[in-house]
Design an enzyme around this catalytic site. Structure first.
Site, PDB file in Angstrom:
ATOM      1  N   HIS A  13       0.914  -1.367   0.045  1.00 29.25           N
ATOM      2  CA  HIS A  13      -0.089   0.045   0.120  1.00 29.25           C
ATOM      3  C   HIS A  13       0.869   1.356   0.145  1.00 29.25           C
ATOM      4  O   HIS A  13       1.936   1.066   0.187  1.00 29.25           O
ATOM      5  CB  HIS A  13      -0.953   0.083   1.358  1.00 29.25           C
ATOM      6  CG  HIS A  13      -1.926  -0.933   0.918  1.00 29.25           C
ATOM      7  ND1 HIS A  13      -3.003  -1.145   2.015  1.00 29.25           N
ATOM      8  CD2 HIS A  13      -2.453  -1.681   0.128  1.00 29.25           C
ATOM      9  CE1 HIS A  13      -3.692  -2.029   1.800  1.00 29.25           C
ATOM     10  NE2 HIS A  13      -3.444  -2.348   0.545  1.00 29.25           N
ATOM     11  N   THR A  14       0.333   2.299  -0.520  1.00 27.07           N
ATOM     12  CA  THR A  14       1.081   3.297  -0.319  1.00 27.07           C
ATOM     13  C   THR A  14       1.528   3.929   1.141  1.00 27.07           C
ATOM     14  O   THR A  14       0.721   3.933   1.912  1.00 27.07           O
ATOM     15  CB  THR A  14       0.197   4.663  -1.072  1.00 27.07           C
ATOM     16  OG1 THR A  14      -0.165   4.375  -2.332  1.00 27.07           O
ATOM     17  CG2 THR A  14       0.956   6.022  -1.067  1.00 27.07           C
ATOM     18  N   GLN A  15       2.939   3.919   1.346  1.00 25.11           N
ATOM     19  CA  GLN A  15       3.166   4.473   2.572  1.00 25.11           C
ATOM     20  C   GLN A  15       3.801   5.788   2.624  1.00 25.11           C
ATOM     21  O   GLN A  15       4.309   6.547   3.724  1.00 25.11           O
ATOM     22  CB  GLN A  15       4.293   3.362   3.209  1.00 25.11           C
ATOM     23  CG  GLN A  15       3.561   2.038   3.069  1.00 25.11           C
ATOM     24  CD  GLN A  15       4.177   1.156   3.820  1.00 25.11           C
ATOM     25  OE1 GLN A  15       5.010   1.296   4.942  1.00 25.11           O
ATOM     26  NE2 GLN A  15       3.853  -0.147   3.642  1.00 25.11           N
TER      27      GLN A  15
END
Lengths: 282, 251
Positions: free
Chosen positions: A52-54
């Site tokens: 996921h976008t972190q």
């Protein structure tokens, strides 16, 4: 092997602490969890760890927005930064959505591009299909839609890493200006800014409009002037900002984009007094 | 009717011994009673127009449009069973959106027609469905310029310079054949379209109709939209002037 549930079993029953099976009973209570029941496991997706976008990668800095008596003004520069590197200088971060709304986006540029596509689809289905004139997509609709998109993505633990300002007109034709961010948080005000601008520009904007409802006394000239002043201050102090920006005016005459506006009236006199940032060797 | 199916017309996907598919031909019959629709391809865009028969005085004027938009740059008008047309348009929109989500570009008109052709043809292949009761005229602008297509219940589609379908198609076609499509502009075509629809309506004069005209040209920045109201009123006036002249000649 399925073991028969007995008192001793329950007493020893412990929770599985493996992060991928967290909260389930230990295997020794009911036997190993059968993943094939109801396709509980998606082999195709689970074969590779899902990311996921972190963090944002290419980013755009502040967007500023202000209401005035006939509409709203919005500004954002054209820089796309890769960390501290000013990687791109031609990113247009304010987009027109439908015929009378603008959306300014700071934060991750690829997520912004995804939002652009989502909004284009919205415009086509709501404004272009079978629209018999009076059902235009307006700023409050675009804003509400975006809050749902961003909040939904945050709940999937995969946010669209942006702060957004939506500007245009409300259903009753009064100026509309609201903010949304990657958490789905939203608020509205006569003066708005994202990112660094929320520290540097908001105080300057509020000097012009101290009380929220006072925007109705503000002339376009004055609003524009204070936005330009804010862009100058941001260029001085925000290391991710650029010298060229786009200034958008939305009023009863329509949406007007002024591109490649330059930060004017710069004076770097103050710079010689700066001490302690490594730039000046004493 | 020239022929009777004698048992070969009860199901889709069944050929008669002389090689015809009767269900598809019957679908064409449904279209032949529908209000007239026309399309004109010009050098700078396309014009779609239709005659919307007013079945009831209770219908709100200017609503219930029969010309629809498939994507920003593509419009469609059809004659025949309106619900079939609505379904066809929905499919077109899905195809255009799906193309965009894959390629991040708007669908070129010929590609859309490929996909719609396949879809319509599928409805002639199974006995659980019936063919579309519409002939659609699809037009739009893409990077290769203006396109105009007409698609039939059989699923076959052809590119046209001028297309007409519905009740008044014969009159409309013979009028369209007189046009010089190479040099025609949409501004001129709009007025011609109004006249053609009016002429095609002659045989059906007992019923009132409402005129719908849309265009998609470089002037509209490639967008498919209805012509402005004042232009529509002007076109309407022009087409009815002819009527008055005719009436005078008769009297």
């Amino acid at each position: 092997m399925v073991t028969v549930r007995s008192e001793s079993n329950l007493k020893n029953a412990t929770m599985n602490h493996d992060p991928f099976a967290w909260g389930r009973p230990d295997d020794n209570v009911y036997g190993k969890y059968n993943q094939s029941i109801a396709q509980a496991k998606n082999n195709e997706l689970d074969a590779f760890p899902k990311m996921h976008t972190q963090q944002p990668i290419i980013t755009g800095t502040s967007v500023l927005g202000i209401k005035y008596k006939n509409g709203i003004i919005m500004a954002a520069d054209n820089i796309g930064s890769y960390g501290s590197l000013l990687r791109f200088s031609n990113i247009e971060r304010i987009i027109k959505v439908g015929s009378e709304t603008v959306v300014g986006v700071s934060g991750d540029i690829s997520d912004f591009q995804q939002l652009e596509r989502i909004l284009e689809e919205l415009v086509i289905s709501e404004e272009n299909y079978d629209n018999q004139g009076e059902n235009n997509l307006r700023a409050p609709h675009v804003h509400e839609y975006l809050t749902r998109v961003l909040y939904n993505r945050r709940n999937k633990m995969n946010p669209l890493w942006n702060s957004i300002i939506v500007g245009g007109f409300d259903n009753d034709k009064t100026p509309f200006l609201k903010y949304i961010d990657l958490l789905g948080v939203t608020y509205g005000s006569s003066t708005l800014a994202t990112g660094f601008g929320s520290y540097l520009a908001i105080p300057l904007l509020r000097k012009l409009i101290p009380d929220d409802k006072d925007y109705s006394n503000i002339e376009e000239e004055d609003a524009k002037k204070v936005i330009q002043e804010c862009m100058r201050v941001l260029f001085y102090r925000d290391a991710r900002s650029g010298e060229k920006f786009t200034l958008v005016t939305v009023n009863d005459e329509g949406v007007k984009f002024e591109k490649d506006v330059e930060v004017t009236g710069q004076s770097w006199e103050f710079a010689k007094n700066l001490v302690g940032y490594g730039s000046k060797q004493l | 009717m020239s022929s009777i199916g004698t048992g070969y017309d009860l199901s889709n996907s069944v050929f008669s011994p002389d090689g015809r598919n009767f269900q598809v031909e019957y679908a064409m019959k449904a279209v032949e009673n529908g209000g007239t629709s026309i399309g004109i391809k010009c050098k700078d865009g396309i014009v779609l127009a239709c005659e919307k028969i007013i079945n009831s005085k209770l219908l709100v004027p200017g609503k219930n449009k029969r010309i629809q938009t498939i994507d920003n740059h593509i419009g469609v008008v059809y004659s025949g069973l309106l619900p079939d047309g609505r379904h066809f348009v929905n499919r077109g929109r899905d195809e255009a959106q799906s193309f965009k989500s894959i390629y991040k570009n708007s669908i070129p008109v010929p590609y859309l027609m490929d996909r719609l052709g396949i879809y319509v043809q599928n409805y002639t292949c199974y006995n659980s469905v019936r063919p579309f009761g519409i002939v659609s005229i699809v037009g739009g602008i893409d990077e290769n310029g203006p396109h105009l297509y007409m698609i039939e219940p059989s699923g076959s589609y052809w590119g046209y310079s001028g297309a007409a379908t519905g009740k008044g198609r014969q009159t409309a076609k013979s009028e369209l054949e007189k046009l010089d499509f190479e040099n025609l502009t949409v501004a001129e075509a709009v007025k011609i379209a109004g006249k053609i629809i009016n002429q095609a309506h002659e045989d059906n004069k007992d019923k009132d109709y409402e005129l719908e005209i849309s265009w998609c040209s470089y002037d509209t920045k490639g967008k498919h939209e209805f012509i402005p109201d004042d232009l529509l009123q002007e076109v309407l006036k022009l087409s009815q002037e002819d009527d008055d002249e005719d009436d005078e000649m008769e009297s």
